[in-house]
Design an enzyme around this catalytic site. Structure first.
Site, PDB file in Angstrom:
ATOM      1  CB  SER A 583      -0.968  -0.043   1.181  1.00  0.00           C
ATOM      2  OG  SER A 583      -2.034   0.869   0.997  1.00  0.00           O
ATOM      3  CG  ASP A 669      -6.966  -2.196  -3.550  1.00  0.00           C
ATOM      4  OD1 ASP A 669      -7.646  -1.405  -2.882  1.00  0.00           O
ATOM      5  OD2 ASP A 669      -5.812  -2.521  -3.254  1.00  0.00           O
ATOM      6  CG  HIS A 704      -6.350  -2.125   0.244  1.00  0.00           C
ATOM      7  ND1 HIS A 704      -5.541  -1.583  -0.741  1.00  0.00           N
ATOM      8  CD2 HIS A 704      -5.767  -1.780   1.420  1.00  0.00           C
ATOM      9  CE1 HIS A 704      -4.527  -0.936  -0.170  1.00  0.00           C
ATOM     10  NE2 HIS A 704      -4.641  -1.041   1.132  1.00  0.00           N
TER      11      HIS A 704
END
Length: 740
Positions: A583, A669, A704
């Protein structure tokens, strides 16, 4: 016998796979007089059959290149599985008249939510002692609230975004996501009959709560850019179209959430960004149902507020950074809040300290609970409410643990309970659940009661591993804390392989925690370094401030300094170091790949935020406006634009010999869109002067957090770790290591 670090063992046994080449469609992006030509922005169109085919081709390429890693992936998966007690259950937690817990069953992907009725005998400690429940054994009176395995049948994805139970225990609400896009469908079950109510609410976000009287349910809604912006109330039995908006936040840079106050007398609305916030309160017994503001956002104070009764008097507990960069805790009378802020009189409860970061505070009916961070370690302190905010205030009591590097946090508390639930873990101590008996005159130090230590199978022995605190030195002289993990059999002879992991954003701390999967790397002789770099929160608020906006580059150079420490530590061969991050940590991976590609044999970037400028320049993209407080606003600020462009991974790919790189992402995501790594890997392949493969692995059904289901997630982790171990030539277990 191990392979050499950069050997491509696939090339000796199979024809060399050819990476997919995306067509180039130039698109000019101009801001502040600067024009950037983006050739791959067309990949953003996820409805396009051409885009989907390209992504499938990327998967086929990575499968071909990494096919030889499949036995290693399977071995790591079996190690994770072999150390995990698959049929297990959580420690029951009490809420009102019931004990709630979840069961996991061998062979099943998802948890089963259960409860059993609690007893009230008058012995407070006994009544808050969890019932003895055993894995695989139902107990008399056990009720199944929700079986995730049944709910997930026939669905490509399954995730629960929140559950809630009415005070009387009759109704159970749960929110389910079957796409991975974090938009949930809310349903309500009558636990007396097992029947679902006709009330079904679509497109809710995380977090749901019933009103204390059980007639309403509160939920959050996101806007088109995935920002939570409305809290709504649904009256059971009425059409969803009549649901009332309790509060709507129109500022695109502010995030909205809610919770019930500890004593359930208020709905507490939290509105904020990383730099300032606003709390609004709704009293359930107020006939007008008016929402009041504690401190206006115009004061630019970052705070949280908890209304409660102290000796029968209304008080508000405020955890805030007013004149206190590391935050402090104060007590205020509601009447004071009617005055201008400068004239308000607050009582200090926890004073500011340059050495202690106050993370939050809450109350039970008898005690204040404070979460702090000191010397990088998260800790819990409690003190009685008697005399709070006066000279008679009691000294804080802190549960004592015997390890140097650990994490202890509040895992839950009930307003009327004589105990609070604590979670505890360290790098080589599996997660523990404690109940801490709150201090009384008879028991002034309280008492820690161990309720459970998560079992680790396969002959695990924590003494086989070593965790130490080391320090790297950044280019500006700042000392960067490192957590260095290794198997005790690794010798300090500069021959081992190493892995550096980092995140460094949003004031998130990479705290000590046990990881079953990580043992598979340590058992192969890899020295695992967690770099506590600036932009995180490990050393207080200034540690975060020194790694965001116009100081963001400290995050990247700190990570490289951690790598240099490892290379010179005597533990590893400097040519056998990999890097891992996800991320915002994927942004870190992309940037260090550009800054120092020669320092790494391999880089794994999970759901990587590698095209941040494109994303943040478009306020219509998910969560973009919320990011301005972290990175700066490049739309309005030329300096922020220039600074971001100077480090953004996608714009700064250059002609260099890049190491092996794997970008791991998910099609659905909503936080970091798949298009970012898709564009990045194309540009890397265009520019690299080396011969190492640049891969993208995309989960077509995941969000995600990747795919859903624990076995699927274990396989994903095994993929990442096998890629790293293979790239470092560390595929064989150390003598005596592994499952026993």
């Amino acid at each position: 016998m191990t392979s050499t670090p950069l050997q491509d063992s696939a090339s000796t046994s199979a024809p060399k796979a050819t990476p997919p080449v995306a067509k180039r469609v130039p698109l000019e992006r101009t801001h502040h007089g600067d024009t950037f030509v983006d050739h791959y922005e067309w990949l953003r169109d996820k409805e396009s059959a051409e885009v989907v085919e390209h992504l499938k081709a990327e998967n086929a390429y990575q499968e071909a290149v990494t096919a030889h890693q499949e036995p290693l992936r399977e071995a790591i998966f079996q190690e994770i599985k072999g150390r995990t007690q698959e049929t297990d259950l959580s420690v029951p937690h009490r809420k009102d008249d019931w004990w709630y817990y979840s069961r996991s069953v061998e062979g099943k992907e998802y948890g089963i939510q259960c409860r059993v009725r609690a007893a009230d005998t008058g012995d407070r400690i006994a009544d808050w002692t969890p019932p003895a429940v055993e894995p695989g054994v139902a107990i008399p009176g056990e009720e199944v609230l929700l079986d995730g395995n049944i709910e997930a049948e026939g669905k490509p994805f399954f995730s629960i975004g929140g559950t809630a139970v009415t005070v009387d225990g009759n109704l159970y609400a749960y929110a389910v996501d079957n796409a991975g896009d974090e938009r949930f469908t809310l349903r309500i079950k009558d636990l007396r009959t097992g029947e679902l109510l006709p009330d079904v609410i679509e497109n809710v976000f995380y977090g749901i709560s019933f009103s204390p009287d059980g007639t309403r349910i509160f939920y959050t809604v996101v806007d088109d850019s995935w920002r939570p912006y409305q809290v709504k109330a649904h009256v059971l039995g009425t059409p969803v179209t009549e649901d009332v908006v309790i509060y709507q936040e129109d500022d695109a840079a502010m995030w909205l959430g809610f919770e019930l106050s500890a004593d359930r007398r208020h709905l507490v609305l939290g509105i904020g960004c990383s730099e300032y916030s606003e709390t609004r309160l709704l009293r359930f017994d107020d006939p007008a149902q008016a929402v009041s503001t504690v401190i206006s956002r115009n004061e630019r104070v970052l705070y949280e507020a908890e209304p409660f009764l102290l000796n029968g008097q209304e008080k508000i507990l405020i955890t805030h950074n007013r004149g206190a960069i590391n935050s402090m805790v104060s007590l205020a009378d509601p009447d004071e809040l009617q005055k201008p802020l400068a004239e308000q009189q607050w009582q200090t409860v926890v004073a500011h300290s340059d050495d202690v970061r106050v993370n939050g505070a809450g109350v039970t009916s008898t005690h204040l609970i404070v979460s702090i961070r000191k010397d990088t370690i998260e800790r819990v302190q409690v003190m009685g409410l008697a005399g709070l905010g006066t000279p008679a205030q009691q000294a804080p009591v802190e549960p004592a643990f015997d390890e140097e590097l650990y994490t202890a946090g509040v895992g839950g508390s009930d307003y009327e309970a004589p105990v609070i639930r604590l979670g505890y873990t360290s790098y080589f101590t599996p997660s523990r659940v404690y109940d801490f008996v709150l201090p009384t005159p008879e028991r002034p130090a309280g008492e820690l009661l161990l309720r459970k230590e998560s079992p680790v199978l396969g002959g695990y022995d924590g003494s086989d591993y070593v965790a130490t605190r080391e320090w790297a030195t950044a280019p500006d002289g700042t000392r960067i804390p490192l957590s260095v993990l290794r198997h005790k059999a690794v010798k300090q002879d500069s021959t081992a392989a190493g892995l550096v992991y980092g995140y460094g954003s949003y004031e998130m701390s990479m705290d000590p925690g046990f990881g079953v999967a990580r043992l598979s790397l340590l058992d192969r002789g890899i020295v695992f370094v967690i770099a506590h770099i600036r932009g995180g929160g490990e050393l207080g608020r200034h540690w975060y401030e020194d790694g965001k906006k116009l100081t963001k580059k400290n995050t990247f150079t700190d990570f490289i300094a951690a790598t240099d420490w490892l290379a010179g530590s005597g533990w590893v061969d400097p040519t056998r170091i990999a890097a891992l991050g996800g991320s915002a940590g994927g942004l870190l991976m992309g940037t260090v790949a550009n800054l120092a590609p020669e320092k790494y044999a391999a880089i794994v970037a999970q759901v990587p935020f590698v095209d941040p400028l494109t994303s943040i320049l478009d306020p219509n993209l998910p969560l973009s406006a919320l990011e301005w407080e972290e990175w700066g606003n490049p739309i309005t600020d030329p300096q922020a634009y220039a600074y971001m462009k100077s480090y953004s991974p996608y714009e700064n790919v250059r002609e260099a010999a890049y190491p092996k790189i794997a970008a791991v992402t998910s099609f659905n995501d909503t936080r970091v869109l798949y298009v970012e790594p898709a564009k990045w890997v194309q540009e890397l392949r265009n520019k690299t002067t080396g011969s190492e493969p640049i891969l993208m692995k995309i989960e077509m059904d995941g969000g995600h957090g990747g795919a859903s289901g624990r076995y699927v997630q274990w396989r994903e982790r095994a993929w990442d770790y096998a890629f790293i171990a293979d790239s470092l030539g560390a595929t064989e277990l150390l003598p005596g290591a592994g499952l026993r």
